[in-house]
Design an enzyme around this catalytic site. Structure first.
Site, mmCIF file in Angstrom:
data_model
loop_
_atom_site.group_PDB
_atom_site.id
_atom_site.type_symbol
_atom_site.label_atom_id
_atom_site.label_comp_id
_atom_site.label_asym_id
_atom_site.label_seq_id
_atom_site.Cartn_x
_atom_site.Cartn_y
_atom_site.Cartn_z
ATOM 1 N N GLN A 159 -17.388 -51.340 -2.200
ATOM 2 C CA GLN A 159 -17.176 -49.978 -2.713
ATOM 3 C C GLN A 159 -18.346 -49.044 -2.387
ATOM 4 O O GLN A 159 -18.169 -47.971 -1.789
ATOM 5 C CB GLN A 159 -16.991 -50.023 -4.238
ATOM 6 C CG GLN A 159 -17.113 -48.660 -4.925
ATOM 7 C CD GLN A 159 -17.181 -48.769 -6.442
ATOM 8 O OE1 GLN A 159 -16.163 -48.650 -7.094
ATOM 9 N NE2 GLN A 159 -18.368 -48.972 -7.007
ATOM 10 N N LEU B 70 -27.234 -53.423 -0.155
ATOM 11 C CA LEU B 70 -26.145 -53.481 -1.141
ATOM 12 C C LEU B 70 -25.454 -54.836 -1.134
ATOM 13 O O LEU B 70 -24.598 -55.094 -1.981
ATOM 14 C CB LEU B 70 -25.112 -52.381 -0.840
ATOM 15 C CG LEU B 70 -25.645 -50.962 -0.603
ATOM 16 C CD1 LEU B 70 -24.485 -49.982 -0.435
ATOM 17 C CD2 LEU B 70 -26.548 -50.507 -1.742
ATOM 18 N N THR C 110 -29.948 -53.039 -11.033
ATOM 19 C CA THR C 110 -28.791 -52.889 -11.913
ATOM 20 C C THR C 110 -29.158 -52.829 -13.385
ATOM 21 O O THR C 110 -30.137 -53.443 -13.822
ATOM 22 C CB THR C 110 -27.828 -54.078 -11.704
ATOM 23 O OG1 THR C 110 -26.941 -54.161 -12.820
ATOM 24 C CG2 THR C 110 -28.551 -55.395 -11.594
ATOM 25 N N GLU D 88 -27.731 -54.396 -15.572
ATOM 26 C CA GLU D 88 -27.602 -55.748 -16.141
ATOM 27 C C GLU D 88 -28.977 -56.356 -16.432
ATOM 28 O O GLU D 88 -29.091 -57.261 -17.245
ATOM 29 C CB GLU D 88 -26.844 -56.663 -15.176
ATOM 30 C CG GLU D 88 -25.350 -56.504 -15.193
ATOM 31 C CD GLU D 88 -24.711 -56.901 -16.525
ATOM 32 O OE1 GLU D 88 -24.901 -58.048 -16.960
ATOM 33 O OE2 GLU D 88 -24.032 -56.058 -17.124
ATOM 34 N N TYR E 283 -26.880 -63.804 -12.642
ATOM 35 C CA TYR E 283 -26.834 -62.588 -11.818
ATOM 36 C C TYR E 283 -28.006 -61.669 -12.191
ATOM 37 O O TYR E 283 -28.741 -61.193 -11.319
ATOM 38 C CB TYR E 283 -25.500 -61.861 -12.043
ATOM 39 C CG TYR E 283 -25.468 -60.470 -11.461
ATOM 40 C CD1 TYR E 283 -25.163 -60.270 -10.121
ATOM 41 C CD2 TYR E 283 -25.758 -59.355 -12.242
ATOM 42 C CE1 TYR E 283 -25.153 -58.998 -9.570
ATOM 43 C CE2 TYR E 283 -25.750 -58.075 -11.699
ATOM 44 C CZ TYR E 283 -25.452 -57.907 -10.372
ATOM 45 O OH TYR E 283 -25.446 -56.641 -9.835
ATOM 46 N N LYS F 120 -31.344 -60.422 -10.070
ATOM 47 C CA LYS F 120 -31.613 -59.006 -9.789
ATOM 48 C C LYS F 120 -32.997 -58.585 -10.296
ATOM 49 O O LYS F 120 -33.643 -57.717 -9.707
ATOM 50 C CB LYS F 120 -30.512 -58.130 -10.398
ATOM 51 C CG LYS F 120 -29.209 -58.167 -9.599
ATOM 52 C CD LYS F 120 -29.373 -57.450 -8.250
ATOM 53 C CE LYS F 120 -28.088 -57.280 -7.491
ATOM 54 N NZ LYS F 120 -28.242 -56.478 -6.259
#
Ligand code: G4F
Length: 343
Positions: A12, A80, A125, A127, A149, A153
């Site tokens: 995306q 990305l 992110t 997150e 995850y 990151k």
């Protein structure tokens, strides 16, 4: 003419960023992994497939990254590429660490060798904040990752910061809160909601199933965020920026916005795993809870403060979350009605 290299161009953000940079006059080279399928659906949808150069690379191979940089000689690199599914990372923690963190070290080293003057945007992110309960999270907030995850990151974020400080390289982290669009992968909750509601509105009887519908996220529109990524790379000095709307709503509320955009009147009944939702107009059951979708550790609430990006980059998000839900669900409804495949 400047050259941008976008890893993960078939996703995306890769697709929207590529279109933005092409419009800004860049030569765009995009990388993707070798695969049997071409996987250019999002680039096709934006009508830019023929305007970008595609390089096949493997982020787990240093030599592969090195060759891509030597061949394309980018001025700007947007990283990305990632294993971006938070839920899936609990089952694949080692691969997630390799793809999201060790791969960033490979990329940083390759940039340092090929051209340390090239600029790097690293996709960080929200997150990473995970379990921090704060009314508003910004660049100075503490990290408390709640998934493999998020751990990966945080590692990539710190590595990027360290190359900026240790080697004087132009490396910036964009700490992006959730950002969605009609090009979002169908497994993320917003798109799962909009594709399934569209299917139900067109007559399918099977209800949608979701996990924790009380989780709250700060959802913005992906195209707004890709514009922000580029702005970070145009500054005199590299820095880290939060991009967020400052508004957080629950999965339940997003579902309700999308259902209303299709003319449904939603009534929730029951509690916990026994909760269901009906459309008052048709009497259809449209939502059930599936406890298998619960995560081993959940991030309950995220809300971001993008005042630094507003102040230093002049960045503001344009599309609200209610508009976003409507744009996404109408697009999915139109796609399904025309018999088009769901991306
Ligand atoms: O849509 P999600 O899977 O996104 P999540 O976990 O917030 O992560 C996304 O945004 C991050 C921030 O930009 C990115 F770093 C990351 O790569 C990814 O793009 O889930 C959102 C919430 C979660 O709390 C989840 O538990 O929705 C809840 N949820 C409830 N039912 C569900 C479901 N999520 C998914 N994917 N599927 C469900 O059925």
């Amino acid at each position: 003419m400047k050259t941008a290299l976008i890893t993960g161009i078939t996703g995306q953000d890769g697709a929207y960023l590529a279109r933005h940079l092409l419009n800004e006059g860049y030569r765009v080279v995009g990388t993707r992994r070798r695969s049997a399928s071409t996987n250019t659906g999002r680039l096709d949808e934006l009508g830019i497939t023929d305007r970008v150069e595609i390089a096949t690379i493997e982020m787990l191979e240093f030599g592969s990254i090195l060759s891509a940089l030597q061949e394309s000689q980018p001025d700007e690199i947007y990283n990305l590429a990632a294993q971006s599914f938070v839920g899936a990372s609990f089952g694949q923690p080692i691969f997630t660490m390799e793809a999201n963190a060790v791969a960033v070290y490979r990329l940083l080293e390759a940039i340092r060798i090929v051209n340390p003057e090239a600029r790097l945007y690293q996709a960080s992110t929200s997150e990473m904040f995970g379990g921090i309960s704060a009314d508003s999270l910004n660049e100075t907030s503490r990290f408390y990752p709640k998934s493999p995850y998020a751990v990966s990151k945080v590692a990539a974020h710190m590595a990027t910061t360290n190359y900026r400080e240790a080697h004087g390289m132009f490396c910036c982290n964009g700490i992006l809160f959730n950002h969605e669009s009609p090009l979002r992968g169908a497994e993320f909750v917003t798109r799962k909601i909009t594709t399934n509601l569209a299917r139900i509105a067109l007559g399918d009887e099977r209800p949608l199933t979701l996990g924790n519908i009380d989780a709250r996220r700060d959802w913005g529109y992906a195209e707004d965020y890709c514009r922000g990524m580029h702005l970070m790379m145009t500054r005199g000095e590299a820095s880290d920026y939060v991009l967020a709307t400052g508004v957080s709503i629950s999965v339940r509320d997003f579902f309700q916005h999308a259902a209303e955009a299709l003319g449904m009147e939603i009534i929730f009944e029951g509690e916990g795993a026994a909760e269901v939702a009906h459309d008052r107009k048709t009497g259809k059951c449209v939502l059930r809870i599936d406890p298998d979708q619960y995560r081993p550790a959940e991030v309950n609430t995220l809300i971001g403060d993008a005042s630094k990006a507003r102040r230093e980059l002049g960045w503001t998000p344009i599309i609200s979350v209610a508009e976003l839900a409507e744009i996404m669900v109408r697009k999915d409804y139109d796609r399904l009605k025309k018999g088009e495949a769901i991306l």
